[in-house]
Design an enzyme around this catalytic site. Structure first.
Site, PDB file in Angstrom:
ATOM      1  N   CYS A 263      -5.570   8.488   8.531  1.00 61.45           N
ATOM      2  CA  CYS A 263      -5.736   7.990   9.895  1.00 61.45           C
ATOM      3  C   CYS A 263      -5.410   9.087  10.899  1.00 61.45           C
ATOM      4  O   CYS A 263      -4.516   9.900  10.681  1.00 61.45           O
ATOM      5  CB  CYS A 263      -4.800   6.818  10.131  1.00 61.45           C
ATOM      6  SG  CYS A 263      -5.279   5.343   9.237  1.00 61.45           S
TER       7      CYS A 263
ATOM      8  N   ARG B 174      -9.077   0.497   3.427  1.00 63.40           N
ATOM      9  CA  ARG B 174      -8.097   1.399   2.819  1.00 63.40           C
ATOM     10  C   ARG B 174      -6.781   0.675   2.544  1.00 63.40           C
ATOM     11  O   ARG B 174      -6.065   1.036   1.624  1.00 63.40           O
ATOM     12  CB  ARG B 174      -7.810   2.587   3.751  1.00 63.40           C
ATOM     13  CG  ARG B 174      -8.936   3.609   3.797  1.00 63.40           C
ATOM     14  CD  ARG B 174      -8.475   4.867   4.516  1.00 63.40           C
ATOM     15  NE  ARG B 174      -7.075   5.084   4.250  1.00 63.40           N
ATOM     16  CZ  ARG B 174      -6.132   5.282   5.161  1.00 63.40           C
ATOM     17  NH1 ARG B 174      -6.436   5.344   6.422  1.00 63.40           N
ATOM     18  NH2 ARG B 174      -4.873   5.457   4.819  1.00 63.40           N
TER      19      ARG B 174
ATOM     20  N   LYS C 162       0.833  -1.212   0.000  1.00 65.53           N
ATOM     21  CA  LYS C 162       0.000   0.000   0.000  1.00 65.53           C
ATOM     22  C   LYS C 162       0.865   1.259   0.000  1.00 65.53           C
ATOM     23  O   LYS C 162       0.649   2.169  -0.813  1.00 65.53           O
ATOM     24  CB  LYS C 162      -0.910   0.036   1.241  1.00 65.53           C
ATOM     25  CG  LYS C 162      -1.618   1.384   1.404  1.00 65.53           C
ATOM     26  CD  LYS C 162      -2.400   1.483   2.683  1.00 65.53           C
ATOM     27  CE  LYS C 162      -1.681   2.054   3.851  1.00 65.53           C
ATOM     28  NZ  LYS C 162      -1.674   3.501   4.051  1.00 65.53           N
ATOM     29  N   ASN C 163       1.827   1.333   0.900  1.00 65.09           N
ATOM     30  CA  ASN C 163       2.551   2.600   1.045  1.00 65.09           C
ATOM     31  C   ASN C 163       3.538   2.857  -0.092  1.00 65.09           C
ATOM     32  O   ASN C 163       4.075   3.964  -0.204  1.00 65.09           O
ATOM     33  CB  ASN C 163       3.225   2.684   2.421  1.00 65.09           C
ATOM     34  CG  ASN C 163       2.172   2.918   3.511  1.00 65.09           C
ATOM     35  OD1 ASN C 163       1.030   3.268   3.210  1.00 65.09           O
ATOM     36  ND2 ASN C 163       2.542   2.700   4.763  1.00 65.09           N
TER      37      ASN C 163
ATOM     38  N   ARG D 230      -0.099  15.737  12.446  1.00 65.17           N
ATOM     39  CA  ARG D 230       0.616  15.219  11.271  1.00 65.17           C
ATOM     40  C   ARG D 230       1.087  16.397  10.416  1.00 65.17           C
ATOM     41  O   ARG D 230       0.557  16.663   9.351  1.00 65.17           O
ATOM     42  CB  ARG D 230      -0.278  14.255  10.493  1.00 65.17           C
ATOM     43  CG  ARG D 230      -0.665  13.048  11.332  1.00 65.17           C
ATOM     44  CD  ARG D 230      -1.370  11.973  10.545  1.00 65.17           C
ATOM     45  NE  ARG D 230      -0.474  11.226   9.687  1.00 65.17           N
ATOM     46  CZ  ARG D 230      -0.820  10.110   9.040  1.00 65.17           C
ATOM     47  NH1 ARG D 230      -2.033   9.625   9.161  1.00 65.17           N
ATOM     48  NH2 ARG D 230       0.042   9.486   8.268  1.00 65.17           N
TER      49      ARG D 230
ATOM     50  N   ASP E  79       3.510   0.948  12.189  1.00 68.26           N
ATOM     51  CA  ASP E  79       2.305   0.394  11.566  1.00 68.26           C
ATOM     52  C   ASP E  79       2.036  -1.057  11.970  1.00 68.26           C
ATOM     53  O   ASP E  79       1.022  -1.627  11.580  1.00 68.26           O
ATOM     54  CB  ASP E  79       2.404   0.500  10.030  1.00 68.26           C
ATOM     55  CG  ASP E  79       2.374   1.946   9.566  1.00 68.26           C
ATOM     56  OD1 ASP E  79       2.025   2.833  10.369  1.00 68.26           O
ATOM     57  OD2 ASP E  79       2.710   2.195   8.385  1.00 68.26           O
TER      58      ASP E  79
HETATM   59  C1  EPZ Z   1       3.958   7.116   6.520  1.00 71.92           C
HETATM   60  O1  EPZ Z   1       3.244   8.252   6.972  1.00 71.92           O
HETATM   61  C2  EPZ Z   1       2.954   6.004   6.397  1.00 71.92           C
HETATM   62  N1  EPZ Z   1       1.929   6.403   5.448  1.00 71.92           N
HETATM   63  C3  EPZ Z   1       2.329   5.713   7.764  1.00 71.92           C
HETATM   64  O2  EPZ Z   1       1.528   4.557   7.617  1.00 71.92           O
HETATM   65  C4  EPZ Z   1       3.445   5.378   8.764  1.00 71.92           C
HETATM   66  O3  EPZ Z   1       2.894   5.246  10.057  1.00 71.92           O
HETATM   67  C5  EPZ Z   1       4.509   6.474   8.772  1.00 71.92           C
HETATM   68  O4  EPZ Z   1       4.985   6.721   7.426  1.00 71.92           O
HETATM   69  C6  EPZ Z   1       5.716   6.132   9.635  1.00 71.92           C
HETATM   70  O5  EPZ Z   1       6.290   4.949   9.167  1.00 71.92           O
HETATM   71  C7  EPZ Z   1       2.173   6.301   4.151  1.00 71.92           C
HETATM   72  O6  EPZ Z   1       3.222   5.865   3.710  1.00 71.92           O
HETATM   73  C8  EPZ Z   1       1.073   6.731   3.246  1.00 71.92           C
HETATM   74  P1  EPZ Z   1       6.229  10.348   8.431  1.00 71.92           P
HETATM   75  P2  EPZ Z   1       3.902   9.690   6.910  1.00 71.92           P
HETATM   76  O7  EPZ Z   1       6.283  11.580   7.618  1.00 71.92           O
HETATM   77  O8  EPZ Z   1       4.768   9.756   5.692  1.00 71.92           O
HETATM   78  C9  EPZ Z   1       6.736  13.768  11.782  1.00 71.92           C
HETATM   79  C10 EPZ Z   1      -0.394   3.234   7.672  1.00 71.92           C
HETATM   80  O9  EPZ Z   1      -0.989   2.712   8.640  1.00 71.92           O
HETATM   81  N2  EPZ Z   1       6.725  14.697  10.644  1.00 71.92           N
HETATM   82  O10 EPZ Z   1       7.316   9.326   8.270  1.00 71.92           O
HETATM   83  O11 EPZ Z   1       2.822  10.693   7.062  1.00 71.92           O
HETATM   84  C11 EPZ Z   1       5.373  13.097  11.959  1.00 71.92           C
HETATM   85  O12 EPZ Z   1       4.508  13.901  12.722  1.00 71.92           O
HETATM   86  C12 EPZ Z   1       0.094   4.659   7.751  1.00 71.92           C
HETATM   87  O13 EPZ Z   1      -0.177   2.632   6.606  1.00 71.92           O
HETATM   88  C13 EPZ Z   1       6.897  16.048  10.895  1.00 71.92           C
HETATM   89  O14 EPZ Z   1       7.038  16.481  12.039  1.00 71.92           O
HETATM   90  O15 EPZ Z   1       4.810   9.643   8.203  1.00 71.92           O
HETATM   91  C14 EPZ Z   1       5.767  11.799  12.637  1.00 71.92           C
HETATM   92  O16 EPZ Z   1       5.939  12.023  13.994  1.00 71.92           O
HETATM   93  C15 EPZ Z   1      -0.383   5.346   8.982  1.00 71.92           C
HETATM   94  N3  EPZ Z   1       6.914  16.906   9.834  1.00 71.92           N
HETATM   95  C16 EPZ Z   1       7.134  11.458  12.018  1.00 71.92           C
HETATM   96  O17 EPZ Z   1       7.619  12.696  11.474  1.00 71.92           O
HETATM   97  C17 EPZ Z   1       6.757  16.488   8.560  1.00 71.92           C
HETATM   98  O18 EPZ Z   1       6.782  17.312   7.638  1.00 71.92           O
HETATM   99  C18 EPZ Z   1       7.119  10.426  10.906  1.00 71.92           C
HETATM  100  O19 EPZ Z   1       6.113  10.770   9.947  1.00 71.92           O
HETATM  101  C19 EPZ Z   1       6.573  15.118   8.312  1.00 71.92           C
HETATM  102  C20 EPZ Z   1       6.563  14.242   9.375  1.00 71.92           C
END
Ligand code: EPZ
Length: 418
Positions: free
Chosen positions: A117, A397, A22-23, A122, A305
């Site tokens: 989610c 999803r 998915k991701n 975020r 995840d």
């Molecule tokens: C991806 O989300 C995945 N989604 C999420 O999976 C997964 O939990 C996450 O990566 C972490 O592995 C997809 O790939 C579509 P991040 P993403 O940016 O990219 C902070 C699922 O269940 N951050 O790696 O949104 C953020 O708040 C989903 O399949 C900032 O502060 O996650 C978090 O604490 C849910 N500023 C951390 O970084 C930013 O600009 C990691 O988030 C971006 C992120």
């Protein structure tokens, strides 16, 4: 509203085939916007996030065809629009990948702030920072993110924290920028590598995906081609957890064992026997389980995840296990649902304490988010009596045919439509 109904307990036994990731696909489909010509994409999972993205692509003027059960052909050559409206973007988080892809192609992009989610705050500041470093101006107004650049020029980008989304978005925006872009402190998840491989197979020049530094030499054009999406690490991990939580024995097929090492290691520590083959893994959890502690970390650490599903495994182990969630602020809401099923779990801040060894009892529960929904299904399989899971759109999803797959493993599970 549809519901999943499970009569438990059961012990899973048999084989299950894992779908495409998915991701990865939620980034690869928007990435097709950067390509002149037809992208043939194989091993596409049949999940609602994919349907939503295909609807966005079609609404923007792309030709999207399902040529085989798991193969899509996407041609974005005739797209002229660089805007993704709220009605589409609100349905899933990954709509933000259209920002990088449209910016890279048209030098302008407008995408409504993404949904998805609810896992706490975020922010997308790192995505914005990457676009700005490449020469774009970014404005967030009236719920929309607007990006614009006269030209995109290569730059050094240092991400303040490891972010999957910001890493992929920076790659998408930089792939056609002039010169050599170097992105440091990037995420290393298998789906990052998959998106880079997809772009490279269409003519991009991206090196280092899967390490801490990604280098992108801009190219003027990407041309169509064929690509197969990697297997879904988290779907595979979910079936591994389900086998472990039900004391079952399951062969998980069409996977890359290396991607599952962080999950396999933890399950082995708990007393589960794991046998790796070339593209499958046998999980035998017939022995009693030991308690453990888990801290979620970016890849190659234990994935956030998989955190809710791992919690259900801990519920089968005697003693007290702990989960430390280090990625998201609010990813323990599902524990309240498990508590309704007789689980003993307490949460303090980012730590959940799980007291294993209590028989779960069936109850009406809801899927608070995608992975929480997967945990509810596993808990339903473990519980004595009937569990009714509501709000299952979250599960759709990201999990292909979850009811059919668990039924084939011996579960008494069915989908009921109102
Ligand atoms: C991806 O989300 C995945 N989604 C999420 O999976 C997964 O939990 C996450 O990566 C972490 O592995 C997809 O790939 C579509 P991040 P993403 O940016 O990219 C902070 C699922 O269940 N951050 O790696 O949104 C953020 O708040 C989903 O399949 C900032 O502060 O996650 C978090 O604490 C849910 N500023 C951390 O970084 C930013 O600009 C990691 O988030 C971006 C992120």
């Amino acid at each position: 509203m549809d519901k999943i109904i499970i009569n438990g307990p059961c012990r899973l036994e048999g084989e299950v085939e894992i779908a495409g990731a998915k991701n990865a696909i939620v980034a690869i489909l928007p990435a097709a916007m950067l390509v002149d010509g037809v992208c043939r994409i194989e091993n596409v999972p049949k999940i609602s996030d994919v349907e939503n993205i295909c609807n966005i692509l079609s609404a923007m003027g792309a030709a999207v065809r399902r040529v085989e059960e798991k193969t899509l052909e996407v041609d974005c050559s005739s797209v002229r629009c660089s805007e993704v409206p709220y009605e589409f973007a609100r349905k899933f988080r990954a709509s933000y990948y259209f920002l990088g892809a449209l910016l890279g192609r048209f030098h302008t992009a407008t995408v409504a702030m993404p949904g998805g989610c609810h896992l706490g705050a975020r922010p997308i500041d790192q995505h914005v920072k990457a676009f700005e470093q490449l020469g774009a101006t970014v404005e967030i107004k009236h719920g929309n993110v607007h990006c614009r650049a006269d030209r995109l020029t290569a730059s050094g980008i240092y991400l303040d924290m490891v972010s999957v989304g910001a890493t992929i978005n920076a790659m998408l925006a930089a792939v056609k920028a002039e010169g050599l872009t170097v992105i440091e402190n990037v995420a290393k998840e298998p789906h990052i590598v998959d998106v880079a491989n997809f772009l490279n197979s269409m003519g991009a020049n991206i090196r280092g995906a899967g390490t801490d530094v990604i280098k992108i030499q801009g190219v003027s054009r990407l041309q169509g081609g064929s690509y197969a999406v990697i297997p879904d690490q988290i779907e595979a991990g979910t079936y591994m957890a389900a086998a472990a939580a039900t004391g079952g024995r399951v062969l998980i097929k069409n996977i890359i064992p290396k991607h599952l090492e962080c999950i396999s290691a933890k399950l082995e520590e708990m007393g589960v026997s794991i046998t790796e083959y070339d593209d499958s893994i046998l999980v035998d959890a017939t022995a009693p389980l030991k308690k453990t502690n888990v801290k979620t970390m970016p890849y190659p650490g234990f994935p956030t995840d998989m955190q809710p599903q791992m919690c259900t495994v801990m519920l089968r182990a005697e003693g007290i296990s702990k989960i430390n969630e280090s990625i998201w602020d609010s990813r323990f809401k599902y524990t309240e649902e498990l508590t309704r099923m007789n689980a003993v779990i307490s949460v303090a801040g980012k730590v959940a304490t799980v007291e294993g060894g209590h028989q779960l009892l069936g109850a009406p529960v809801r899927a608070c988010d995608l992975r929480a929904g997967a945990a509810m299904v596993i808990a339903g399989l473990m519980a004595q009596g009937t569990t009714v899971i509501e709000e299952i759109d979250h599960i759709r999803r990201g999990y292909e045919q979850i009811v059919e797959k668990f039924a084939a493993l011996g579960a008494d599970i069915r989908l009921v439509s109102d």
